[in-house]
Scaffold this active site. Structure first.
Site, PDB file in Angstrom:
ATOM      1  N   ARG A  91      66.904 -68.800  28.678  1.00 46.63           N
ATOM      2  CA  ARG A  91      68.164 -68.151  29.022  1.00 46.63           C
ATOM      3  C   ARG A  91      69.309 -69.109  28.746  1.00 46.63           C
ATOM      4  NH1 ARG A  91      67.519 -63.655  32.310  1.00 46.63           N
ATOM      5  NH2 ARG A  91      69.671 -63.545  32.974  1.00 46.63           N
ATOM      6  N   GLU A 100      70.057 -53.328  29.901  1.00 48.40           N
ATOM      7  CA  GLU A 100      70.108 -52.238  30.867  1.00 48.40           C
ATOM      8  C   GLU A 100      71.571 -51.798  30.950  1.00 48.40           C
ATOM      9  OE1 GLU A 100      68.544 -52.045  35.244  1.00 48.40           O
ATOM     10  OE2 GLU A 100      67.720 -53.813  34.241  1.00 48.40           O
ATOM     11  N   LYS A 150      74.637 -59.737  36.020  1.00 48.51           N
ATOM     12  CA  LYS A 150      75.516 -58.571  36.102  1.00 48.51           C
ATOM     13  C   LYS A 150      75.791 -58.166  37.543  1.00 48.51           C
ATOM     14  CE  LYS A 150      73.003 -56.559  32.958  1.00 48.51           C
ATOM     15  NZ  LYS A 150      72.317 -55.539  32.170  1.00 48.51           N
TER      16      LYS A 150
END
Ligand code: ATP
Ligand code: MG
Length: 597
Positions: A294, A68, A304
């Site tokens: 992850r 993103e 983020k």
């Protein structure tokens, strides 16, 4: 620090932890040339891909990396990048960078160039840079198609009502009163939604699947929501925006992706990913979603949103601060991209989430830098050392000697350099003690030590300021010990680094500690920022040998006895300590082994 970390998570070792398959050769850093020799070549994902090619499920490999564009990439993304680009490269396929920009509010073009740059640093180039929003037209057509097929409907209930009716595990879902409305009615409403006739939240398009499914994501998920918002790529063209689930698999299919890799939290979405694709007229083979763990580290965060807060609050000096786990921060810090690659190959890939000890990564960094970094001498906290018997030349000026010093004992090709030596020097303040404590073997009055590669010196006296602080150490040197060895074989207990005061250049050194003092930031209070280490940066005004001025921006050198330091890419004579010399990871592993006995 112990083996276990709080919060029920596991700290796995750098070597072999969280791994489902055999360890691989971390020494192959040159590039992933073939599936057989590539680091990570044997992970479970490559096994799936290999099988798919063998049995003809796919005849080619295409992947995508889908960030993103709402922040800079961090170390967690590096794992996804090595997976997505690495798998494509290993199997002769392609990987595109797809900016997952379905969310109009939070995205910014500012980040796009940075993302491409960071991927390049890791050694990859996207086959193309595209946007999920490029597919808004096709997605919309497919939405109408599903409505026509009786597989989607417009729901006029509020978002809260829809979410309440969803039920839960073991709790049945409730069907919307709009669920069985005629397809023409839904089609008409969808077109008017798109035309902007309704305000935000007035209605939504939902897939008509199964409100009783055990898979929560199959309980009539929302596909489109109304959002009168400007979009960085499509401007004001759209007032309805697709959800992640409606966009992601379809974008994969439109592009021709074969293997769509993502992190484990999307595991629960996979039935929906497959359902949409099974009900659409796809242009290529149906893509396959594969989830992996992850990457998380101790003492830092990889979110983020949280990293952005550190920047916005001024806790760090921007996204590329050398304490940040962003790829640009790590680059500034001097961590080699090849160390990230080697570490990822060491830990392997699996479907088990694990938080890795940051020290394990640093051990790889240290091992690589030991081989590549040239040595320099710098004094971080200087105190004057004056040799009272240093000779004066025929011109009346103190003699200057030059010592040839090997640049890197690990690599003869790096050659030698000439380091000036005079009777006026700087040494590290902590290398001198007027009254030596027990086991202090460095310089003190009456004690002889070696100045590395130069001479033996013996401290004789000190000069103090009016507050009683030592501002100068007086010493004599033994001319017979030139090069740092005594012809009579006498020995000293300590070797110290030094800099000629007359030739020294000034440098600023940034010494770093962990950005978060807790192994798992937020484990105590739920808020990682509560565990910020207030002393993560120390600034030192150093004196260094002249050759430090020749270090290229971004290059990492070893300051002898002090650690590895990276020259700032922008600011001359600013050095960031990448990592110290002490192998903390080995100490942790020894402690762990002792604890297990
Ligand atoms: P953040 O929470 O930091 O915003 P994200 O998961 O939303 O992270 P995206 O930019 O949407 O980040 O992710 C791009 C790709 O990188 C996705 O495929 C995602 O699964 C992967 N990714 C993100 N964080 C990690 C991580 N810590 N480890 C491995 N892969 C990750
Ligand atoms: Mg995200």
């Amino acid at each position: 620090m112990g083996a276990r970390v709080a919060g029920g998570e596991r700290t796995s070792s750098g070597r072999g932890g969280g791994q489902t398959d055999q360890p691989r050769n971390g020494a192959n850093l040159g590039g992933m040339t073939s599936p057989e020799t590539a680091p990570g070549a044997h992970d479970f994902i490559r096994e799936i891909v290999r099988q798919d090619l063998a049995d003809g499920t796919y005849t080619r490999v295409q992947t995508r990396f889908p960030p993103e564009p709402n922040g800079y990439l961090h170390i967690g993304h590096a794992k996804a990048i090595f997976q997505d680009f690495g798998v494509a490269r290993d199997f002769g396929g392609i990987c595109k960078l797809r900016l997952d920009d379905t969310n109009p509010e939070s995205e910014d073009v500012e980040y796009v160039d940075a993302i491409v740059e960071d991927i390049a640093w890791l050694g990859f180039e996207p086959a193309a840079v595209i946007h999920a929003s490029d597919y808004f037209g096709q997605l919309y057509e497919w939405a109408e198609y599903l409505v026509e097929q009786g597989l989607a409907y417009v729901d006029e209930q509020s978002a809260e009502a829809i979410s309440q009716q969803k039920g839960g595990y073991g709790a049945p879902g409730v069907e919307s009163p709009y669920r069985d409305r005629p397809a023409e009615e839904s089609l008409d409403l969808l077109r008017r939604m798109r035309a902007g006739e309704f305000p935000d939240g007035a209605m939504a398009l939902r897939a008509k699947i199964d409100m009783q499914s055990d898979h929560m994501w199959l309980r009539d998920p929302v596909m489109y929501r109304i959002r009168h918002a400007h979009h960085h790529n499509t401007g004001d063209e759209w007032v309805i925006y697709p959800t992640y689930d409606w966009a992601h698999g379809q974008s994969d299919a439109i592009e021709g992706v074969t293997h769509s890799m993502c992190t484990l939290e999307f595991d629960a979405h996979r039935p929906l990913y497959d359902w949409f694709l099974a009900h659409l007229p796809l242009p290529f083979e149906t893509p396959k979603q594969i989830e992996f763990a992850r990457l998380e580290f101790t003492h830092t965060v990889t979110s983020k949103r949280r990293l952005k807060k550190l920047v916005d609050d001024g806790v760090v000096d921007g996204w590329s601060d050398a304490r940040m786990p962003t790829l640009r921060g790590m680059r500034r810090r001097g961590y080699p991209a090849s160390a990230i690659q080697e570490f990822l190959a060491e830990i392997g890939n699996s479907r088990t989430n694990a938080r890795h000890a940051f020290e394990a990564f640093e051990a790889v960094v240290r091992r690589q830098l030991n081989e590549t970094a040239q040595r320099r001498m710098a004094v971080l906290d200087p105190v004057k050392l004056t040799l009272t018997n240093w000779p004066v030349g025929s011109d009346g000026a103190p003699v200057v000697e030059h010592f040839e010093v090997v640049n890197n004992p690990e690599n003869p090709d790096d050659g030698v350099r000439s380091v000036p030596f005079t009777g006026s020097l700087y040494i590290e303040r902590e290398d001198f003690a007027e009254v030596p404590p027990p086991k202090f073997f460095r310089l003190s009055p009456g004690r002889e030590v070696r100045l590395r590669g130069a001479y033996f010196v013996t401290a004789t006296d000190v000069v103090k300021d009016e507050d009683g602080n030592v501002i100068e150490v007086l010493a004599t040197y033994d001319p017979e010990t030139r090069g740092g060895n005594a012809p009579d074989g006498r020995r000293v207990k300590s070797t110290m680094h030094w800099v000629s005061a007359d030739h020294a250049v000034d440098a600023t050194a940034h010494l770093y500690d962990r950005l978060f003092s807790a192994e798992v930031p937020g484990a105590r209070t739920g808020e990682p920022l509560d565990d910020l280490n207030p002393d993560s940066l120390q600034v030192r005004h150093a004196k260094a040998e002249p050759a430090l001025a020749d270090v290229a921006p971004g290059e990492v050198v070893q300051f002898e006895r002090l650690g590895y330091f990276a020259a700032d890419p922008d600011e001359p004579m600013l050095f960031h300590r990448t990592v110290g010399l002490r192998d903390e990871w080995a100490a942790i592993q020894r402690a762990q082994a002792a604890g297990k006995k």
